[in-house]
Design an enzyme around this catalytic site. Structure first.
Site, PDB file in Angstrom:
ATOM      1  NE  ARG A 130      21.064 -17.034-117.960  1.00  0.00           N
ATOM      2  CZ  ARG A 130      21.504 -16.005-118.661  1.00  0.00           C
ATOM      3  NH1 ARG A 130      21.249 -15.916-119.953  1.00  0.00           N
ATOM      4  NH2 ARG A 130      22.218 -15.050-118.109  1.00  0.00           N
ATOM      5  N   GLY A 131      18.318 -14.884-116.763  1.00  0.00           N
ATOM      6  CA  GLY A 131      18.574 -13.472-117.006  1.00  0.00           C
ATOM      7  C   GLY A 131      17.377 -12.704-116.462  1.00  0.00           C
ATOM      8  CB  ALA A 132      17.128  -9.983-113.968  1.00  0.00           C
ATOM      9  NE  ARG A 165      16.924 -18.513-110.707  1.00  0.00           N
ATOM     10  CZ  ARG A 165      18.035 -18.088-111.320  1.00  0.00           C
ATOM     11  NH1 ARG A 165      17.977 -17.697-112.575  1.00  0.00           N
ATOM     12  NH2 ARG A 165      19.171 -18.055-110.669  1.00  0.00           N
ATOM     13  CG  ASP A 196      20.160 -11.331-111.231  1.00  0.00           C
ATOM     14  OD1 ASP A 196      21.351 -11.295-111.571  1.00  0.00           O
ATOM     15  OD2 ASP A 196      19.315 -12.058-111.801  1.00  0.00           O
ATOM     16  CG  ASN A 228      25.058  -9.585-111.823  1.00  0.00           C
ATOM     17  OD1 ASN A 228      23.994  -9.833-112.391  1.00  0.00           O
ATOM     18  ND2 ASN A 228      26.218  -9.638-112.449  1.00  0.00           N
ATOM     19  CE  LYS A 229      24.166 -16.381-112.244  1.00  0.00           C
ATOM     20  NZ  LYS A 229      23.251 -17.242-111.415  1.00  0.00           N
TER      21      LYS A 229
END
Lengths: 354, 354
Positions: free
Chosen positions: A50-52, A94, A242, A252-253
C-alpha cells in the site's frame, strides 16, 4: 541492519515479484512471492502492498507476470490486448490513488507505440519500464526530501498520519523521506505518529520504520493529535497524498482532513508531500475524486476481536479530501507549491525538469 | 428485552455488589460478583465499570463491602477510620472523574456526623446512602434528558463520543439520556458514534446500547468525525464530562477536545451533558484537572494483537480538556448553562433545586 525491501523483482523477465507483506508488520517480516496478475491484484486490494507510489510500482511489475502467460505464437496486437485487460484488472484493485493508473498507462503506452515488437520482447520491455518507474520514484522521493527538509526546524515536533515512508514508495517515501533527510542532516526533531485507524498504518508501519532509523517517535491515537497540538508539542504536520486535484484539494488516508482542520485551528502549518504523478489535473476540485469505501469489518473486527455489535451500521471511507485552503504547502520533486493555488500548481508541475 | 443492569446490589447490607463487566461487551454479557473492596477497586481501575456517574455509584456500594469486614466488637471511631482508609483506596482507583470522590465523601460525611452509631448499623446506613446516590443519579439523568432534548431537532444528525448512556450512570446516562428522551418523544434523528480509541467505548458500548433501543446509529472511527461534519451530516455533538472546572473547561474522554475543535471549525454546536456533581468549583480552570495516564498497551496491544513494535514510545492520556469557549451549552439536571461562563455556571448550580 539494512531494511527489508518492500518491492523486489527477482530474476529476469521470466522471474517473479516479491512483496514485503505489510499486513503482517510489525509482528512478522514475511515476503509474498507472486507469479501471476491475480496475486498482485489481491496484494494491492488487501493492502499487503500500500501507499500510492508503491502501488504504482507493484502494478508495473505485475504486468510482466501477465506477459509471461502469453503463448509464444500469439500475435503482438492480441498480446497487447491481453495486457490491456490485465492492466484494467490491476487498475480496478483500488480507485483513489492516481499513481496506479498513471503507472499502468505509462507501460501500456510504451507497448502501443511498438506494435511490431516481437512478443518475446514484451516481457523484457515491461521489466525495463517497471525498473525505470521504480528508480524514478526513488529519485523523486530524494528530491521531495531535499525540497521539504526546510519544514523540519531544529527542535521541531512533527505530526504525521498513516505511513508515507519507504514501505509506501519506490524510495524513501514522501512525508517520511523528508524526516529521513532531516535526520541524516543531524537536525534534532521528534515525531508524533497518529496510529491511523482503522488499519493502523501509523502504529504498525510508521513507528516501525522510524524506530529502525533511531528517529524519536511517539505513537498516539488519532484523537490525541488535538491535545498534543494544544500543548504546543507540534510545529508542523507533514502527510502524503493519494490524489491531488488541479486546485490543490488533496485526497489522502482517512483522518487527514481532521489533522488539517486541527492544524488550522492551532495555527500549525499543514504540509503535503507528494510526487507530481499524484496530481490529477483533469479534476478541477476534490469533489470529483472517487473515494474508496472499504469493508466494515476493518472497523468492527479489526485485529482479532469483535469490537462492535453484529449488524451495526458502519461508515468506512478509506480516504478523505482536504481542501486546498487548509494546506500551507505541497512539496513535490519539482519544487514547493505555496500558497496552494491552481496557478502555482501548474507552474511547478510544468516547469522544465531534470 | 429489558436491559441488563449495570450496577446492582444483591440482598441486604450483608449482600454483595453485582457489576455488568463492560470490558466484555458487546461479545458477552457477563456479571462480576464482588464481595470485597479490592474487587471494586479493580473493577473501576480496569474499566469493568466506567463512566463518571457509574463509578461514583459503584464506589458507594463498595464501602458497604468494607463495612462488612469490620469485627463486631470494633469501636465506632476506629470503624470509621477503617472505612476512611477503604474510601481513600477506592478514591485512588481513578483520578479524573470527580463523581468518585464526591460520592465517597458524601458517605463518609454521613458517618462522621453519626459518631455514636452502633457498628452493626453502619452497613445498613451505607446501603441506604448508596441506594440514595444511585436513585438520585437516575433522577438526575432524567432531568438532564428533559433539559437537553431541545438540542435534538427533527431530522438531526447527532455526533457522540465515548459512552455516556445507561452503562455509564445510575439512570439513562447523560448525553445518551438526551437521545433516549428524544427517541421516546418520537423525534426522528440519527447518531454517529465515534468508536473512541483506544478502548472503543463508542464501538463496544454506545452502538450496543442504542441498537438495543432501535435508535439509528452509525459507527465511525474518531478520524471520520471531520469528514462527516464537512458533509453536513451532523447538526450537533453531545458528549459527557468527567470533571468541569468553575470556568466551564471540561475534562472528558480523550478525543473530546478534537470533536469540540472540529465542531467549532464547522459551525456545529458542541454540547456537554453532565450532572452538577461533575462540577469541581474548587478548580478555576481546566489546567488544574488531573489527567490520568494509562498503560501504553491499551494502544499497542489492544484487542488481542500486537499493533505496534516492541518498545515504541506511547502517549496515552485517558482524558483531555475542552476549553469553555468551544462549548455551546452545558446541560445539567438544574438547567442549561449557555453561554458557558463562570457566572452562568454558578447561577445554575446554586439555584434552588427540587
Amino acid at each position: 541492519m539494512p531494511r527489508p525491501p518492500n518491492i523486489l523483482w527477482i530474476g529476469d523477465a521470466t522471474g517473479h515479484l516479491q512483496l514485503l507483506d505489510q499486513r503482517q508488520l510489525p509482528s512478522c517480516v514475511v515476503n509474498l512471492e507472486l507469479r501471476d496478475v491475480k496475486g498482485v491484484y489481491d496484494a494491492i486490494r488487501s493492502l499487503a502492498v500500500r501507499g500510492a507510489p508503491a502501488i504504482g510500482v507493484a502494478a508495473a511489475y505485475g504486468l510482466i507476470l501477465a506477459a509471461q502467460k502469453i503463448p509464444a505464437g500469439e500475435k503482438t496486437e492480441s498480446a497487447i490486448l491481453r495486457l490491456q485487460e490485465a492492466a484494467d484488472f490491476l487498475n480496478s484493485s483500488r480507485p483513489t490513488a492516481v499513481n496506479l493508473s498513471w503507472s499502468l498507462r505509462r507501460c501500456m503506452t510504451l507497448l502501443q507505440k511498438a506494435p511490431s515488437v516481437a512478443v518475446s520482447k514484451i516481457g523484457p520491455m515491461l521489466l525495463e519500464e517497471a525498473r525505470a518507474i521504480h528508480d524514478e520514484d526513488a529519485r523523486m522521493c530524494a528530491k521531495i526530501a531535499r525540497y521539504g527538509v526546510q519544514f523540519v526546524t531544529p527542535g521541531a515536533g512533527v505530526l504525521t498520519h498513516c505511513n508515507t515512508g519507504y514501505l509506501a514508495a519506490g524510495g524513501d517515501g514522501t512525508a517520511l523521506a523528508i524526516l529521513y533527510e532531516a535526520h541524516r542532516r543531524g537536525i534534532p526533531f521528534r515525531v508524533f505518529a497518529d496510529e491511523t485507524r482503522p488499519l493502523l498504518q501509523g502504529a504498525r508501519l510508521t513507528t516501525w520504520e522510524l524506530s529502525q532509523e533511531n528517529i524519536d517517535v511517539t505513537l498516539i491515537t488519532d484523537s490525541m493529535a488535538a491535545p498534543v497540538m494544544a500543548q504546543r508539542k507540534v510545529n508542523v504536520a507533514i502527510v502524503g497524498a493519494d490524489r491531488i486535484a488541479a486546485n490543490g484539494d488533496t485526497a489522502n488516508k482517512i483522518g487527514t482532513y481532521s489533522v488539517a482542520t486541527l492544524c488550522h485551528a492551532h495555527g500549525i502549518p499543514f504540509v503535503v508531500a507528494a510526487a507530481t504523478s499524484s496530481f490529477d489535473l483533469s479534476l478541477q476540485s476534490g469533489d470529483a475524486i472517487p473515494i474508496e469505501q472499504r469493508d466494515e469489518r476493518e472497523i468492527t473486527r479489526g485485529f482479532g476481536s469483535q469490537t462492535a455489535p453484529d449488524g451495526v451500521a458502519v461508515y468506512n471511507p478509506a480516504f478523505d479530501v482536504t481542501p486546498a485552503r487548509l494546506i500551507h504547502a505541497i512539496v513535490t520533486e519539482r519544487g514547493v507549491v505555496t500558497p496552494v493555488t491552481p496557478e502555482n500548481i501548474r507552474a511547478v508541475i510544468e516547469q522544465n525538469y531534470n
